[in-house]
Motif scaffolding. Structure first.
Motif, PDB file in Angstrom:
ATOM      1  N   GLN A   3       0.829  -1.201   0.000  1.00 59.59           N
ATOM      2  CA  GLN A   3       0.000   0.000   0.000  1.00 59.59           C
ATOM      3  C   GLN A   3       0.866   1.254   0.000  1.00 59.59           C
ATOM      4  O   GLN A   3       0.554   2.231  -0.685  1.00 59.59           O
ATOM      5  CB  GLN A   3      -0.922   0.007   1.216  1.00 59.59           C
ATOM      6  N   VAL A   4       1.934   1.219   0.764  1.00 62.04           N
ATOM      7  CA  VAL A   4       2.862   2.351   0.802  1.00 62.04           C
ATOM      8  C   VAL A   4       3.463   2.572  -0.581  1.00 62.04           C
ATOM      9  O   VAL A   4       3.519   3.703  -1.077  1.00 62.04           O
ATOM     10  CB  VAL A   4       3.967   2.114   1.861  1.00 62.04           C
ATOM     11  N   GLU A   5       3.912   1.486  -1.211  1.00 61.66           N
ATOM     12  CA  GLU A   5       4.496   1.595  -2.553  1.00 61.66           C
ATOM     13  C   GLU A   5       3.482   2.090  -3.572  1.00 61.66           C
ATOM     14  O   GLU A   5       3.801   2.893  -4.449  1.00 61.66           O
ATOM     15  CB  GLU A   5       5.093   0.256  -2.988  1.00 61.66           C
ATOM     16  N   ARG A   6       2.263   1.630  -3.458  1.00 61.39           N
ATOM     17  CA  ARG A   6       1.212   2.064  -4.387  1.00 61.39           C
ATOM     18  C   ARG A   6       0.947   3.560  -4.224  1.00 61.39           C
ATOM     19  O   ARG A   6       0.785   4.286  -5.209  1.00 61.39           O
ATOM     20  CB  ARG A   6      -0.060   1.264  -4.137  1.00 61.39           C
ATOM     21  N   ARG A   7       0.904   4.024  -2.987  1.00 63.38           N
ATOM     22  CA  ARG A   7       0.687   5.462  -2.757  1.00 63.38           C
ATOM     23  C   ARG A   7       1.849   6.293  -3.278  1.00 63.38           C
ATOM     24  O   ARG A   7       1.637   7.376  -3.847  1.00 63.38           O
ATOM     25  CB  ARG A   7       0.461   5.725  -1.269  1.00 63.38           C
ATOM     26  N   LYS A   8       3.069   5.808  -3.106  1.00 62.34           N
ATOM     27  CA  LYS A   8       4.241   6.514  -3.641  1.00 62.34           C
ATOM     28  C   LYS A   8       4.151   6.625  -5.158  1.00 62.34           C
ATOM     29  O   LYS A   8       4.404   7.679  -5.730  1.00 62.34           O
ATOM     30  CB  LYS A   8       5.529   5.764  -3.283  1.00 62.34           C
ATOM     31  N   ARG A   9       3.794   5.491  -5.798  1.00 60.07           N
ATOM     32  CA  ARG A   9       3.678   5.478  -7.255  1.00 60.07           C
ATOM     33  C   ARG A   9       2.570   6.424  -7.715  1.00 60.07           C
ATOM     34  O   ARG A   9       2.750   7.185  -8.680  1.00 60.07           O
ATOM     35  CB  ARG A   9       3.394   4.066  -7.753  1.00 60.07           C
ATOM     36  N   THR A  10       1.445   6.407  -7.026  1.00 60.09           N
ATOM     37  CA  THR A  10       0.323   7.278  -7.382  1.00 60.09           C
ATOM     38  C   THR A  10       0.731   8.741  -7.266  1.00 60.09           C
ATOM     39  O   THR A  10       0.461   9.546  -8.164  1.00 60.09           O
ATOM     40  CB  THR A  10      -0.893   6.982  -6.490  1.00 60.09           C
ATOM     41  N   ARG A  11       1.399   9.089  -6.186  1.00 58.71           N
ATOM     42  CA  ARG A  11       1.854  10.475  -5.999  1.00 58.71           C
ATOM     43  C   ARG A  11       2.823  10.882  -7.106  1.00 58.71           C
ATOM     44  O   ARG A  11       2.742  11.984  -7.653  1.00 58.71           O
ATOM     45  CB  ARG A  11       2.499  10.643  -4.633  1.00 58.71           C
ATOM     46  N   HIS A  12       3.724   9.975  -7.440  1.00 59.43           N
ATOM     47  CA  HIS A  12       4.702  10.241  -8.495  1.00 59.43           C
ATOM     48  C   HIS A  12       3.995  10.510  -9.830  1.00 59.43           C
ATOM     49  O   HIS A  12       4.325  11.472 -10.538  1.00 59.43           O
ATOM     50  CB  HIS A  12       5.654   9.043  -8.612  1.00 59.43           C
ATOM     51  N   LEU A  13       3.021   9.687 -10.166  1.00 62.29           N
ATOM     52  CA  LEU A  13       2.280   9.859 -11.421  1.00 62.29           C
ATOM     53  C   LEU A  13       1.490  11.167 -11.428  1.00 62.29           C
ATOM     54  O   LEU A  13       1.422  11.863 -12.455  1.00 62.29           O
ATOM     55  CB  LEU A  13       1.357   8.673 -11.663  1.00 62.29           C
ATOM     56  N   ILE A  14       0.901  11.515 -10.299  1.00 67.60           N
ATOM     57  CA  ILE A  14       0.162  12.777 -10.192  1.00 67.60           C
ATOM     58  C   ILE A  14       1.105  13.961 -10.398  1.00 67.60           C
ATOM     59  O   ILE A  14       0.783  14.927 -11.106  1.00 67.60           O
ATOM     60  CB  ILE A  14      -0.575  12.868  -8.847  1.00 67.60           C
ATOM     61  N   GLU A  15       2.296  13.890  -9.795  1.00 67.75           N
ATOM     62  CA  GLU A  15       3.266  14.979  -9.956  1.00 67.75           C
ATOM     63  C   GLU A  15       3.697  15.124 -11.412  1.00 67.75           C
ATOM     64  O   GLU A  15       3.817  16.245 -11.922  1.00 67.75           O
ATOM     65  CB  GLU A  15       4.477  14.738  -9.056  1.00 67.75           C
ATOM     66  N   LEU A  16       3.928  13.991 -12.087  1.00 73.04           N
ATOM     67  CA  LEU A  16       4.309  14.051 -13.506  1.00 73.04           C
ATOM     68  C   LEU A  16       3.187  14.646 -14.352  1.00 73.04           C
ATOM     69  O   LEU A  16       3.438  15.470 -15.240  1.00 73.04           O
ATOM     70  CB  LEU A  16       4.688  12.663 -14.013  1.00 73.04           C
ATOM     71  N   GLY A  17       1.955  14.247 -14.075  1.00 72.51           N
ATOM     72  CA  GLY A  17       0.818  14.829 -14.784  1.00 72.51           C
ATOM     73  C   GLY A  17       0.703  16.323 -14.523  1.00 72.51           C
ATOM     74  O   GLY A  17       0.362  17.097 -15.426  1.00 72.51           O
TER      75      GLY A  17
END
Length: 82
Positions: A5-19
């Motif tokens: 879950q922690v990794e998924r949230r990190k990935r989601t945040r990263h994708l949001i920042e790139l967008g």
């Protein structure tokens, strides 16, 4: 919280920042949110970085991005002054 879950949230945040960078650069408005144009442009960037001109392009783009981030920080500071 589980590790996945922690990794998924990190990935989601990263994708949001790139967008957010795509939006911040004005790409969405300039392309009328045309995903094919945006994807094509990103593919062109990737090809450029893989070419013999990649190092030069990287240097130019990092300078331009750094300049834009610094100008934005400066503008925010100026706007916060009384």
């Amino acid at each position: 919280m589980r590790a996945w879950q922690v990794e998924r949230r990190k990935r989601t945040r990263h994708l949001i920042e790139l967008g957010g960078l795509v939006v911040k650069a004005g790409i969405v408005e300039l392309t009328n949110d045309d995903r094919a144009i945006i994807y094509g442009a990103l593919l062109w960037i990737a090809a450029k970085l893989q070419s013999h001109e990649g190092e030069h392009a990287r240097d130019l783009w990092v300078a331009k991005g750094t300049q834009a981030f610094n100008a934005e920080r400066h503008d925010k500071r100026e706007g916060q002054r009384p």
